[in-house]
Design a protein around this motif. Structure first.
Motif, PDB file in Angstrom:
ATOM      1  N   HIS A   1       0.826  -1.215   0.000  1.00  0.00           N
ATOM      2  CA  HIS A   1       0.000   0.000   0.000  1.00  0.00           C
ATOM      3  C   HIS A   1       0.859   1.263   0.000  1.00  0.00           C
ATOM      4  N   GLY A   2       2.165   1.113  -0.065  1.00  0.00           N
ATOM      5  CA  GLY A   2       3.058   2.269  -0.100  1.00  0.00           C
ATOM      6  C   GLY A   2       3.386   2.826   1.273  1.00  0.00           C
ATOM      7  N   VAL A   3       3.325   2.003   2.294  1.00  0.00           N
ATOM      8  CA  VAL A   3       3.585   2.435   3.665  1.00  0.00           C
ATOM      9  C   VAL A   3       4.894   1.802   4.120  1.00  0.00           C
ATOM     10  N   ASN A   4       5.708   2.580   4.838  1.00  0.00           N
ATOM     11  CA  ASN A   4       6.916   1.978   5.402  1.00  0.00           C
ATOM     12  C   ASN A   4       6.701   1.718   6.893  1.00  0.00           C
ATOM     13  N   LEU A   5       7.630   1.018   7.513  1.00  0.00           N
ATOM     14  CA  LEU A   5       7.485   0.598   8.901  1.00  0.00           C
ATOM     15  C   LEU A   5       7.397   1.784   9.845  1.00  0.00           C
ATOM     16  N   ALA A   6       8.153   2.844   9.603  1.00  0.00           N
ATOM     17  CA  ALA A   6       8.130   4.023  10.485  1.00  0.00           C
ATOM     18  C   ALA A   6       6.749   4.684  10.448  1.00  0.00           C
ATOM     19  N   GLN A   7       6.154   4.809   9.280  1.00  0.00           N
ATOM     20  CA  GLN A   7       4.815   5.386   9.172  1.00  0.00           C
ATOM     21  C   GLN A   7       3.799   4.511   9.891  1.00  0.00           C
ATOM     22  N   TYR A   8       3.936   3.196   9.753  1.00  0.00           N
ATOM     23  CA  TYR A   8       3.023   2.261  10.398  1.00  0.00           C
ATOM     24  C   TYR A   8       3.110   2.380  11.917  1.00  0.00           C
ATOM     25  N   LEU A   9       4.331   2.461  12.448  1.00  0.00           N
ATOM     26  CA  LEU A   9       4.507   2.564  13.898  1.00  0.00           C
ATOM     27  C   LEU A   9       3.961   3.879  14.431  1.00  0.00           C
ATOM     28  N   ALA A  10       3.982   4.944  13.632  1.00  0.00           N
ATOM     29  CA  ALA A  10       3.484   6.234  14.085  1.00  0.00           C
ATOM     30  C   ALA A  10       1.966   6.233  14.238  1.00  0.00           C
ATOM     31  N   ASN A  11       1.255   5.465  13.375  1.00  0.00           N
ATOM     32  CA  ASN A  11      -0.206   5.446  13.449  1.00  0.00           C
ATOM     33  C   ASN A  11      -0.698   4.044  13.090  1.00  0.00           C
ATOM     34  N   VAL A  12      -0.644   3.136  14.029  1.00  0.00           N
ATOM     35  CA  VAL A  12      -0.940   1.727  13.806  1.00  0.00           C
ATOM     36  C   VAL A  12      -2.391   1.512  13.411  1.00  0.00           C
ATOM     37  N   GLU A  13      -3.319   2.155  14.119  1.00  0.00           N
ATOM     38  CA  GLU A  13      -4.745   1.925  13.859  1.00  0.00           C
ATOM     39  C   GLU A  13      -5.131   2.321  12.432  1.00  0.00           C
ATOM     40  N   ARG A  14      -4.649   3.446  11.985  1.00  0.00           N
ATOM     41  CA  ARG A  14      -5.001   3.939  10.646  1.00  0.00           C
ATOM     42  C   ARG A  14      -4.531   2.970   9.570  1.00  0.00           C
ATOM     43  N   PHE A  15      -3.307   2.504   9.705  1.00  0.00           N
ATOM     44  CA  PHE A  15      -2.755   1.655   8.648  1.00  0.00           C
ATOM     45  C   PHE A  15      -3.268   0.220   8.735  1.00  0.00           C
ATOM     46  N   GLU A  16      -3.715  -0.220   9.905  1.00  0.00           N
ATOM     47  CA  GLU A  16      -4.340  -1.538   9.962  1.00  0.00           C
ATOM     48  C   GLU A  16      -5.706  -1.518   9.295  1.00  0.00           C
ATOM     49  N   ARG A  17      -6.403  -0.380   9.359  1.00  0.00           N
ATOM     50  CA  ARG A  17      -7.653  -0.241   8.592  1.00  0.00           C
ATOM     51  C   ARG A  17      -7.356  -0.219   7.101  1.00  0.00           C
TER      52      ARG A  17
END
Length: 143
Positions: free
Chosen positions: A24-40
Motif C-alpha cells: 500500500h506504499g507504507v513503510n514501517l516508520a509510518q506504520y509505527l506512528a499510526n498503527v490503527e489507521r494503517f491496519e484499517r
C-alpha cells in the motif's frame, strides 16, 4: 523520534509484514506512528500493478463513459468477448465434461474411484524357498 522496545518492534514488524502494508506504499516508520489507521488500510484491496492499472483504465473508459470503440474485424478476441453469453459457456463446459466422462465410462469403479485392473499375477516365492518344510520348523509328526 520515538524509541521502541525490541519486543514492540518485533511484534509490529511481524504484523506489518503479515498485513502486507508495503504493497500500500507504507513503510514501517509510518506504520509505527499510526498503527490503527494503517491496519484499517490493510483491509482495503491492494493497489493495482502498473500493467493492471493500464488495462483497468481501458476497461473503465469503455464501460463507464460509453465511449466504446467499434470493434475492428481484425481483433477477433474483443469481438468474441463482446458477444459471449454465459449460458453458451456453461453448455460448452457441460459438453466437455460429458465427453471426458464418456472416455472413462469403460473403466471399472470401486466406491466411485476409477480402478485400472492390474495385468500381472502374484507368485508366492516363499513356497519355493522351503517355507513349507514343516520338519525344519519342528512340527510334530502324527499329532
Amino acid at each position: 523520534m520515538n524509541t521502541y522496545t525490541d519486543a514492540h518492534l518485533e511484534h509490529y514488524a511481524d504484523r506489518f509484514i503479515a498485513l502486507r502494508l508495503a504493497r500500500h506504499g507504507v513503510n514501517l516508520a509510518q506504520y509505527l506512528a499510526n498503527v490503527e489507521r494503517f491496519e484499517r488500510l490493510a483491509l482495503e484491496p491492494e493497489p493495482l500493478l502498473p500493467a493492471q492499472h493500464a488495462a483497468a483504465l481501458r476497461l473503465w473508459q469503455k464501460q463507464d463513459t460509453g465511449l466504446t470503440q467499434q470493434p475492428s474485424e481484425d481483433n477477433d478476441i474483443e469481438t468474441q468477448a463482446a458477444g459471449w453469453d454465459w449460458r453458451d459457456l456453461l453448455e460448452r463446459w457441460r459438453a466437455e465434461t460429458e465427453e471426458a466422462e464418456r472416455a472413462l465410462s469403460c473403466m471399472q469403479q470401486r466406491n466411485g474411484a476409477y480402478v485400472e485392473p492390474l495385468h500381472h499375477h502374484r507368485h508366492n516365492r516363499g513356497m519355493s524357498r522351503g517355507n513349507a518344510n514343516f520338519e525344519r520348523k519342528q512340527a510334530r509328526k502324527g499329532a
